[in-house]
Design a protein around this motif. Structure first.
Motif, mmCIF file in Angstrom:
data_model
loop_
_atom_site.group_PDB
_atom_site.id
_atom_site.type_symbol
_atom_site.label_atom_id
_atom_site.label_comp_id
_atom_site.label_asym_id
_atom_site.label_seq_id
_atom_site.Cartn_x
_atom_site.Cartn_y
_atom_site.Cartn_z
ATOM 1 N N LEU A 14 -39.814 3.655 47.913
ATOM 2 C CA LEU A 14 -39.697 2.218 48.132
ATOM 3 C C LEU A 14 -39.724 1.891 49.625
ATOM 4 N N THR A 15 -39.074 2.731 50.427
ATOM 5 C CA THR A 15 -39.088 2.507 51.877
ATOM 6 C C THR A 15 -40.499 2.645 52.431
ATOM 7 N N SER A 69 -42.586 -0.349 51.415
ATOM 8 C CA SER A 69 -42.238 -1.564 52.148
ATOM 9 C C SER A 69 -42.841 -1.572 53.541
ATOM 10 N N THR A 70 -42.817 -0.414 54.216
ATOM 11 C CA THR A 70 -43.322 -0.360 55.589
ATOM 12 C C THR A 70 -44.840 -0.262 55.656
ATOM 13 N N PRO A 87 -43.519 -5.698 51.938
ATOM 14 C CA PRO A 87 -42.358 -5.822 51.043
ATOM 15 C C PRO A 87 -42.709 -6.318 49.655
ATOM 16 N N ARG A 88 -43.807 -7.051 49.507
ATOM 17 C CA ARG A 88 -44.173 -7.547 48.179
ATOM 18 C C ARG A 88 -44.705 -6.438 47.272
ATOM 19 N N LEU A 139 -43.054 -3.752 46.699
ATOM 20 C CA LEU A 139 -41.923 -3.073 46.064
ATOM 21 C C LEU A 139 -41.886 -3.348 44.569
ATOM 22 N N SER A 176 -38.696 -14.534 43.860
ATOM 23 C CA SER A 176 -39.991 -13.928 44.208
ATOM 24 C C SER A 176 -41.064 -14.456 43.272
#
Length: 447
Positions: A90-91, A94-95, A99-100, A102, A289
């Motif tokens: 997940l990290t 995100s990077t 972030p969308r 995830l 979201s």
């Protein structure tokens, strides 16, 4: 009607799927049920009512406790490892992807099943462990339950190997992009179903006249809560408007952000606005979201976001941006051929009750091309691929208006090439693609 029911059920499935607790909870319940069945057979064998097969593991109560305690300790350790791998994934998502992205990884069934399988086996081992105890015929040892627990451990090992393979492939950019493109295709098919009302006689004023009445003398309905509009139950809203003898115009579509107290809808006659406002909570859903169920532009935005990140100076990954352009072109080919949203919703008698503002073909084309074009300043490879994608979409169009929208995008790409590409040979390559698109436009009757 089938299309509306499908959309609502699809939204419910999406809401249930985008979490990490549902599947593990179901597997824990299944593990408890399985233990109840094996424990009942063990009790029957303990009483002498049946004989267990020879392949069932046998042993003393102390040996059984040691086996089950070791299995439970190992399983909870592996659960921690799986959770750590998931957090790292997940990290990274995100990077690297934004972030969308995830949401795509959280809703992954393999991750949920892996976590649930280990937790379910752990619960099964604990239940088997606490069932060991003294009885009227000596210590009660659930031999069948222990054997099944050993079999579940073997299943867990296979699931763990598959999970590691799945994570290693799912975090690759081409796979992520293809997954989002597949979701876009599903959203297009779900939104290109039957019209909201078919058959019978259309009664009452036309949509244009109702729009004028709403603008001149409509009442305002405020948004009851802040958040992204995720889903609209059009049939519920039609029923509310029919009961009040009113017409409701939704001024926002799914994907728009609502601010509490600001205008959400307009109602005519204005006297019905308070009643519509009190009932509107049953007809729409907001959240923190965006979702894909009624917001097809969300998938387009996800692909565009990946492309923009790839074109940034910090990443400078041209090939990822090219892949995004390819899949955006494929999705827009489907949209050009089958995307016909219906802004008018009628009641059973044929009267217009609800007016909406669905996202149109022109806006989707703009969202798919403009931000990438702006980020591709001085990058002829991206401009050429965008022109190729526009040509592919143009072959799938069904109306001159659709082709004109594509031609406008091509003109902007050509102007950007002249302004930003310094190498004459590169500008010539872009210009040849632009001329080929013009020729295709002429052949298709573009004028």
């Amino acid at each position: 009607m089938i299309g509306r029911v499908h959309l609502e059920s699809q939204w419910r499935r999406e809401a249930l799927r985008t979490n990490l607790w549902l599947v593990p909870s179901l597997e824990v319940v299944a593990a408890a049920g399985l233990f109840l069945g094996t424990w009942s057979l063990d009790r029957a064998a303990y009483r002498g009512d049946l004989v267990l097969p020879s392949w069932v593991i046998s042993g003393t109560a102390d040996a059984a406790r040691q086996i089950l305690a070791s299995i439970a300790a190992a399983l909870i350790t592996v659960v921690g490892v799986v959770f750590s791998i998931m957090i790292v994934t997940l990290t990274l998502a995100s990077t690297q992807f934004g972030p969308r992205m995830l949401r795509t990884f959280i809703r992954d069934r393999t991750t949920q099943l892996t976590l649930g399988t280990f937790v379910g086996t752990f619960v099964y081992a604990i239940l088997a462990l606490v069932s060991i105890g003294p009885g009227s015929h000596g210590d009660f040892v659930p031999h069948l339950s222990i054997t099944v627990c050993m079999a579940l451990v073997l299943v867990d090992l296979a699931v763990l190997i598959h999970f590691i393979h799945h994570i290693a492939t799912s975090i690759q950019l081409p796979q992520v992009i293809a997954t989002i493109a597949a979701e876009l295709s599903e959203a297009i098919e779900a939104g290109a179903g039957e019209p909201e009302w078919a058959g019978g006689v259309e009664r009452g004023p036309p949509a244009d006249e109702l729009q004028a009445r709403l603008d001149a003398a409509g009442g305002t309905v405020p948004a009851p809560a802040s958040g992204y509009l995720q889903f609209v139950r059009h049939r519920t809203l039609v029923r509310i408007a029919t009961e009040l003898g009113a017409v409701v115009r939704l001024d926002h579509r799914p994907g728009h952000f609502l601010v509490q107290g600001h205008q959400l809808a307009t109602v005519w006659p204005a006297e019905a606005a308070p009643a519509v406002a009190s009932s509107l909570a049953r007809a729409h859903i907001t959240g923190s979201s965006r979702t894909l169920t009624q917001d097809i532009a969300f998938a387009v935005d996800q692909l565009v976001e990946i492309a923009i990140r790839a074109l940034s100076s910090a990443v400078n990954d041209t090939f990822t941006a090219l892949t995004c352009v390819d899949w955006l072109g494929e999705g827009l080919c489907r949209i050009a051929a089958s995307w016909h949203p219906n802004p008018v919703h009628r009641d059973e008698d044929g009267y217009i009750r609800v007016l909406t503002v669905p996202v149109g073909y022109e806006r989707l084309v703009q969202r798919a091309f403009e931000k990438i074009r702006q980020a591709a300043h001085g990058m002829p490879a991206i401009l050429i691929r965008q022109l190729d994608a526009l040509a592919e979409i143009m072959t799938a169009t069904t109306a001159p208006g659709q082709r004109q929208v594509l031609l406008e995008q091509a003109e902007m790409i050509e102007r950007l090439s002249v302004e930003s590409v310094s190498e004459p040979a590169d500008r010539s390559d872009v210009h040849r693609r632009y001329l080929a698109l013009l020729a295709l436009h002429e052949r298709l009757g573009g004028g």
